[in-house]
Design an enzyme around this catalytic site. Sequence first.
Site, mmCIF file in Angstrom:
data_model
loop_
_atom_site.group_PDB
_atom_site.id
_atom_site.type_symbol
_atom_site.label_atom_id
_atom_site.label_comp_id
_atom_site.label_asym_id
_atom_site.label_seq_id
_atom_site.Cartn_x
_atom_site.Cartn_y
_atom_site.Cartn_z
ATOM 1 N N GLY A 195 0.832 -1.199 0.000
ATOM 2 C CA GLY A 195 0.000 0.000 0.000
ATOM 3 C C GLY A 195 0.864 1.244 0.000
ATOM 4 N N GLU B 262 -14.209 17.887 4.955
ATOM 5 C CA GLU B 262 -14.984 16.704 5.299
ATOM 6 C C GLU B 262 -15.475 16.829 6.735
ATOM 7 O OE1 GLU B 262 -12.833 13.148 4.453
ATOM 8 O OE2 GLU B 262 -12.545 13.649 2.347
ATOM 9 N N HIS C 43 -17.280 3.202 9.382
ATOM 10 C CA HIS C 43 -17.612 4.314 8.480
ATOM 11 C C HIS C 43 -19.123 4.444 8.435
ATOM 12 C CE1 HIS C 43 -17.871 6.998 5.075
ATOM 13 N NE2 HIS C 43 -16.569 7.197 5.184
ATOM 14 N N ARG D 44 -17.061 10.642 12.827
ATOM 15 C CA ARG D 44 -17.591 9.381 12.318
ATOM 16 C C ARG D 44 -18.265 8.522 13.390
ATOM 17 N NH1 ARG D 44 -12.761 7.593 8.127
ATOM 18 N NH2 ARG D 44 -13.355 9.027 6.457
ATOM 19 N N HIS E 139 -14.448 0.030 8.924
ATOM 20 C CA HIS E 139 -13.709 0.791 7.921
ATOM 21 C C HIS E 139 -12.221 0.923 8.224
ATOM 22 C CE1 HIS E 139 -12.865 3.727 4.874
ATOM 23 N NE2 HIS E 139 -12.608 4.682 5.736
ATOM 24 N N ARG F 187 -10.587 8.168 14.222
ATOM 25 C CA ARG F 187 -9.778 8.874 13.224
ATOM 26 C C ARG F 187 -10.547 10.018 12.572
ATOM 27 N NH1 ARG F 187 -9.234 8.494 7.726
ATOM 28 N NH2 ARG F 187 -10.444 6.562 7.549
#
Length: 448
Positions: free
Chosen positions: A13, A112, A226, A268, A329, A364
Amino acid sequence: MVMKTDILIVGSGCAGLYCALQLPKEKQIIIITKADLESSDSYLAQGGMCVQRDEADFESFMEDTLKAGHYENDRTSVELMIRSSRDVLEDLLSYDVDFQKDANGELLFTREGAHSNKRILFHADITGKEITRKLLAAVQKLPNVTIYEHTAMIDLLVKENCCYGAVVKCSDGVDVITADTTILATGGIGGLYEHSTNFRHLTGDALALAIKHGIELKDIDYIQIHPTTFYTKDKSQRSFLISESVRGEGAKLRDKNGERFVNELLPRDLLTKAILEQMEKDGTEHVWEDLRDIPEEELTSHFPNIVKHCMEHGYDVRKECIPVVPAQHYFMGGIKVNDVSKTSMDSLYAIGETACNGVHGKNRLASNSLLESLVFAKRAARDVAQAYEKRKNVLDVETMCMERGHMDSYWQVFLQDNIERYQDEEKLEAEYKELVLTEIKKAKEKRI
């Protein structure tokens, strides 16, 4: 078979790739990845990457991150992340990462949930894919890096709290890769859950081996859900994420009667709680997300893949609401590391989602994951380089080669003695899954 390298990176990744780019070019590096090169969660990150816009943005960026994390974050790690963001940005631009720009050619920022300012850079709604594929292209040009796909780490080579590499399984069988330094970048744990936005093969392998070998862990019960993934009755596939950015640009959440029931820009965990409560109240398996307030031009330019996915499943986001449901998530906890990503075991580092440096705390903040992974991957690479320099000053090259030769013989015998256990893939997977889930359960119970 025993393979030799200077540095072994487990995972392909963005953290593993960026780390490889920052390591000394004279060192031989092997990167292994459990699936193919594009099946990492880094490719799935839609929203973007946070960047400190200027000095005036520092305090609010810090406060937004701490507040989202319920003030359980490690403040030093958060500051390192924020202060390093411009440096990482410059690196990414040098690798031709194409962030969205305005009509004047200036970088365009979005906002966001739980962010007080627009500080998120993005590339349409495939930011993670754009960053990771450009990093991969840069890594593939390096003559000192060899990448092996479909090669899974099934154990660490450990002796007296020092890591000497890993036992790996590929199509040809079980091998040993010995290394001076091993860097774990294996991603999240979504494959352990029925509903997750993660690829199904991401099952917390590094975490299982950390538990097995007594490597310190941190906050492993901090698992982020999420709030908005596309609802489908098919549970065999990973959940498709409807990005936080959609709500940042004006999307609304509605109950079964079409009424708005929550502030969509909550952190979240709080938003997830509100959605689950509404689902229980309504007796439904999902709520509705309404993107119709977002201008059509913005939808097609900023969120083309979301628009396409919904259309393929029978929903036109320009004209109707879409069904959404929370899903596992992100993993805030992980293998405990310091501010240069070193674990409690010698010669072993952990970066990305599998590591826990305390940046995220209990929850997070949106779009901090890419930045955190990159910042601490680079810090790990620099520490590895410095360690080589220090060791070179203590041991001559001949002595170092003799040491490695002796250990390679040791691990060859080790593999022969354990080969039968390593070949039972199904039993090993079940054992490791049980290790991780049991440890998470224990961590949760300790907080009660």
